[in-house]
Design an enzyme around this catalytic site. Structure first.
Site, PDB file in Angstrom:
ATOM      1  N   ASP A 200     -40.062  12.905  -1.043  1.00  6.12           N
ATOM      2  CA  ASP A 200     -39.699  13.757  -1.001  1.00  6.12           C
ATOM      3  C   ASP A 200     -38.652  13.961  -0.454  1.00  6.12           C
ATOM      4  OD1 ASP A 200     -41.669  16.586  -1.577  1.00  6.12           O
ATOM      5  OD2 ASP A 200     -39.575  16.779  -0.339  1.00  6.12           O
ATOM      6  N   ASN A 208     -30.775  24.167  -3.876  1.00 11.26           N
ATOM      7  CA  ASN A 208     -31.177  25.411  -3.971  1.00 11.26           C
ATOM      8  C   ASN A 208     -30.827  26.911  -4.166  1.00 11.26           C
ATOM      9  OD1 ASN A 208     -31.665  23.607  -6.803  1.00 11.26           O
ATOM     10  ND2 ASN A 208     -34.167  23.637  -5.525  1.00 11.26           N
ATOM     11  N   ASP A 217     -30.180  19.864  -9.734  1.00 10.77           N
ATOM     12  CA  ASP A 217     -30.037  19.469 -10.698  1.00 10.77           C
ATOM     13  C   ASP A 217     -29.383  17.898 -10.948  1.00 10.77           C
ATOM     14  OD1 ASP A 217     -31.801  20.960 -11.653  1.00 10.77           O
ATOM     15  OD2 ASP A 217     -30.649  22.372 -13.623  1.00 10.77           O
ATOM     16  N   GLU A 243     -39.194  17.543  -6.335  1.00  5.98           N
ATOM     17  CA  GLU A 243     -37.976  16.392  -5.838  1.00  5.98           C
ATOM     18  C   GLU A 243     -38.730  16.292  -5.521  1.00  5.98           C
ATOM     19  OE1 GLU A 243     -38.916  20.091  -2.434  1.00  5.98           O
ATOM     20  OE2 GLU A 243     -38.607  19.899  -5.046  1.00  5.98           O
TER      21      GLU A 243
END
Length: 326
Positions: A200, A208, A217, A243
């Site tokens: 992760d 973000n 992205d 993620e």
């Protein structure tokens, strides 16, 4: 037999096209009427000797496509432009062991000469002189075949899209579980080890929130590239959510899984993702678990890999942890 006679006329006696029903009822008047019918069919009709393969008749449709045939010419010379009988010849399917006709055989193939697809109706019938001949009615189905191929490609593309993560081009969660369950069954039958790695991204929400979701992205795309280039062809690699990523490693003992996870961790640590004027440096926390005899389904193995991953987070992130064997 001359070319124009062979190409233009067909005997009327016992020419049994459908279900052994004679096409001619009166020998004196049938040939012209029969010829008109056959020459106006939107299909190729031909007759060939069953043993010698000598071409005896072809209707106007066939002559328009392939030209007139000469006396003694073989069906495979005219229809396929080969120097011997066709490997796919169906003659053996048209008679039984006693030599009696077995009825109509329907099949499809692509002609080597004109490259078009045909549906063929083949039948063994008795010719006017009593010998056995092959009657074939071949209908052009090229347009239908092209539609079938296009539909098949569309279905395959749709299936691929349903199993692929659009952003990273890795397997998605659905594909991971679909292929993973198959892998586990094979591994249990062969008694070979399987390792699961989950990782992760650390503090991904901050990327973000700080730079926007387009930046996030771009990070995910780069990780997809990294996994596709670093993984083995036999591994099942997927983005299973947000993620979070997972790998299933067939025939892989724990020490090899640990080595691969450490290599991936270091590769991620060294990764630099350029987004506009920012340089993003993602890291990840890894967890490893090995398949056990108690793992009835993939979920239990992943649950333990997930638990190991959270051990790495608890240790300060950007680490690899292995869950002890059950």
């Amino acid at each position: 037999m001359t070319t124009h006679k062979a190409g233009d006329r067909i005997p009327s006696r016992n020419v049994d096209v459908y279900h052994s029903t004679s096409l001619a009822t009166e020998e004196s008047t049938a040939p012209a009427g029969l010829q008109t019918i056959l020459d106006n069919l939107d299909a190729l009709v031909y007759v060939a000797d069953f043993e010698t393969h000598e071409l005896l008749y072809m209707n106007a449709y066939g002559r328009n496509i392939l030209g007139s045939f000469s006396e003694g010419q073989k069906c495979w010379q005219m229809l396929q432009n080969t120097d011997g009988p066709c490997s796919f010849c169906t003659n053996h399917l048209l008679i039984d062991s006693s030599g009696a006709a077995t009825g109509i055989h329907v099949w499809e193939f692509q002609n080597r000469v004109d490259k078009r697809w045909y549906q063929c109706r083949d039948q063994a019938i008795e010719w006017t002189d009593g010998r056995l001949v092959r009657l074939e009615i071949a209908t052009d189905i090229t347009d239908r075949k092209h539609m079938e191929v296009a539909l098949q490609k569309a279905q395959q593309a749709a299936e691929k899209a349903s199993l692929q993560d659009e952003l990273t081009l890795l397997n998605n969660r659905r594909a991971f579980f679909q292929f993973g369950e198959q892998l586990l069954k094979q591994a249990k039958r062969s008694q070979t080890p399987v390792a699961a790695i989950m990782f992760d991204l650390d503090h991904f929400k901050q990327i973000n929130d700080t730079y926007g979701h387009e930046a996030g992205d771009e990070v995910l795309r780069e990780i997809g590239n990294l996994l596709r280039t670093r993984g083995r062809a036999s591994d099942i690699t997927a983005r299973i959510g947000g993620e979070e990523f997972a790998l299933l490693l067939p025939d892989t003992p724990q020490d090899q899984a640990l080595e691969l996870a450490e290599l991936l961790r270091q590769a991620l640590q060294a990764l630099r993702v350029q987004y506009k004027h920012a340089e993003l440096r993602p890291t990840a926390s890894f967890g490893i678990a090995m398949l056990s005899n108690d793992d009835g389904r993939l979920e239990s193995l992943l649950s333990r890999a997930d638990e190991a991953m959270y051990l790495s987070k608890a240790k300060g992130r950007d680490k690899v942890s292995v869950l002890p064997r059950l």
